[in-house]
Design an enzyme around this catalytic site. Structure first.
Site, PDB file in Angstrom:
ATOM      1  N   ARG A  79      52.313  17.469  61.003  1.00 51.87           N
ATOM      2  CA  ARG A  79      52.896  18.815  61.005  1.00 51.87           C
ATOM      3  C   ARG A  79      54.380  18.719  60.681  1.00 51.87           C
ATOM      4  O   ARG A  79      55.193  18.434  61.538  1.00 51.87           O
ATOM      5  CB  ARG A  79      52.694  19.426  62.395  1.00 51.87           C
ATOM      6  CG  ARG A  79      53.293  20.808  62.576  1.00 51.87           C
ATOM      7  CD  ARG A  79      52.950  21.358  63.949  1.00 51.87           C
ATOM      8  NE  ARG A  79      53.561  22.654  64.152  1.00 51.87           N
ATOM      9  CZ  ARG A  79      54.794  22.843  64.620  1.00 51.87           C
ATOM     10  NH1 ARG A  79      55.545  21.820  64.966  1.00 51.87           N
ATOM     11  NH2 ARG A  79      55.264  24.065  64.774  1.00 51.87           N
ATOM     12  N   LYS A  83      52.865  39.100  50.612  1.00 60.48           N
ATOM     13  CA  LYS A  83      51.644  39.384  51.387  1.00 60.48           C
ATOM     14  C   LYS A  83      51.221  38.120  52.141  1.00 60.48           C
ATOM     15  O   LYS A  83      50.263  37.436  51.789  1.00 60.48           O
ATOM     16  CB  LYS A  83      50.534  39.913  50.478  1.00 60.48           C
ATOM     17  CG  LYS A  83      49.461  40.683  51.247  1.00 60.48           C
ATOM     18  CD  LYS A  83      48.603  41.494  50.313  1.00 60.48           C
ATOM     19  CE  LYS A  83      47.315  41.978  50.950  1.00 60.48           C
ATOM     20  NZ  LYS A  83      47.468  42.915  52.046  1.00 60.48           N
TER      21      LYS A  83
HETATM   22  N1  PLP Z   1      51.358  47.598  53.632  1.00 61.04           N
HETATM   23  C1  PLP Z   1      50.909  46.579  54.382  1.00 61.04           C
HETATM   24  C2  PLP Z   1      51.798  46.017  55.439  1.00 61.04           C
HETATM   25  C3  PLP Z   1      49.624  46.056  54.181  1.00 61.04           C
HETATM   26  O1  PLP Z   1      49.189  45.029  54.929  1.00 61.04           O
HETATM   27  C4  PLP Z   1      48.807  46.641  53.181  1.00 61.04           C
HETATM   28  C5  PLP Z   1      47.457  46.125  52.940  1.00 61.04           C
HETATM   29  O2  PLP Z   1      46.998  45.222  53.570  1.00 61.04           O
HETATM   30  C6  PLP Z   1      49.313  47.708  52.433  1.00 61.04           C
HETATM   31  C7  PLP Z   1      50.603  48.161  52.678  1.00 61.04           C
HETATM   32  C8  PLP Z   1      48.482  48.375  51.377  1.00 61.04           C
HETATM   33  O3  PLP Z   1      48.357  47.543  50.256  1.00 61.04           O
HETATM   34  P1  PLP Z   1      47.111  47.652  49.292  1.00 61.04           P
HETATM   35  O4  PLP Z   1      47.087  49.065  48.809  1.00 61.04           O
HETATM   36  O5  PLP Z   1      47.400  46.689  48.217  1.00 61.04           O
HETATM   37  O6  PLP Z   1      45.902  47.312  50.102  1.00 61.04           O
END
Ligand code: PLP
Length: 296
Positions: free
Chosen positions: A101, A150
């Site tokens: 780790r 993401k």
């Molecule tokens: N905002 C956040 C924090 C999210 O986690 C998501 C989707 O998981 C979205 C917005 C919406 O994104 P999408 O339209 O690409 O699903």
């Protein structure tokens, strides 16, 4: 039917998929993900999801990127093999597993990715939330500073949604220390003011650039609509005529209550209904709009 998944280039039964406990996704949340909606057996906005995946990985300095056309093929095959008419495909890419780790990750030649994907059937259109709307609570936005990536570091939304459920609501809207709503726990947040202005927060590092947000934007523009990309406070949301949220797994979800305050008459409002109809038509929902929507 056994669910088919895909792990590091191999299709296999989902319950046979094995990932090392040394995986950096597990140890550090050093991984990103995408969730792509499926409707009518078709992947919705696949190219945009692939673009965002690539951007998330690049922003995190991944020296190695998964092969884009292979990822697209995997998505199509998971939809077909799992007979998904309506639902989603989940994809996660981590910076891999190494002995031990260490915070800094190996890069260059020493790097290998862990890539995992599965598909799930789930109603997206004819759901209670889409029909009748959802109730949300507001909670402080305690997430990190790069919400445009993401990442699978989702503890804050897990806590927010758990609190929402404990308080009898369906979701949470996140509010920054400045009083402005950033977005929902896993969706983008929108309001419709009493003057009929459709508002959603502008893109920056503080929110995720939702793919549903993007496609709805295009569809509304094409339909001659106007959207204001600006910040709004929780107070403005509480006083809004209508509100809704957008995401790949709930598409356009009317919000009928925030912190126990009903918006309008507590039913999905006319602008939100029109927005739903425009979005559903854009993704090719058969006959344009579902019966329960068209009948209104
Ligand atoms: N905002 C956040 C924090 C999210 O986690 C998501 C989707 O998981 C979205 C917005 C919406 O994104 P999408 O339209 O690409 O699903």
């Amino acid at each position: 039917m056994t669910r088919q998944a895909w792990l590091n280039g191999v299709f296999l039964a989902a319950d046979e998929a094995r990932i090392s406990p040394f995986d950096r996704g597990f140890l550090f949340a050093d991984s990103v993900y995408e969730v792509t909606a499926v409707y009518g057996g078709q992947l919705i906005d696949m190219e945009r999801h692939l673009d965002r995946l690539q951007r998330s990985l690049t922003e995190l300095g991944f020296a190695l990127l998964p092969d884009r056309s292979e990822i697209a093929r995997v998505h199509r095959r998971l939809v077909a093999d799992n007979a998904i008419g309506e639902g989603y495909v989940y994809l996660q890419v981590s910076r891999g597993a190494y002995e031990g780790r260490n915070f800094p990750a190996p890069d260059g030649e020493g790097m290998r990715l862990t890539c995992f994907a599965f598909a799930e059937a789930k109603p997206l259109i004819d759901t209670s939330g889409a029909r009748h709307g959802i109730k949300v609570i507001s909670v402080p936005d305690i997430r990190w500073g790069r919400r445009d990536i993401k990442s699978t570091g989702l503890l804050a939304p897990v806590l927010a949604k758990t609190e929402a459920r404990a308080r009898g609501a369906d979701d949470a809207w996140l509010v920054g220390a400045d009083g402005f709503v950033t977005e929902a726990a896993s969706a983008n947040a929108w309001i419709v003011t009493r003057e009929g202005e459709i508002v959603t927060r502008a893109l920056s590092h503080v929110i995720l650039a939702g793919i549903t947000r993007h496609s709805l934007f295009d569809a509304l523009m094409q339909a001659g609509g106007r959207i204001s990309e600006r910040s709004f406070t929780l107070e403005e949301a509480l006083n809004a005529a209508e509100a809704f949220s957008t995401s790949a797994t709930a598409l356009v979800a009317p919000v009928v209550e925030i912190d126990g305050v009903r918006l309008g008459d507590g039913e999905p409002g006319p602008v939100t209904r029109r927005v739903q109809a425009i979005y559903y038509a854009a993704i090719g929902v058969e006959a344009g709009t579902p019966g329960w929507l068209a009948a209104r």
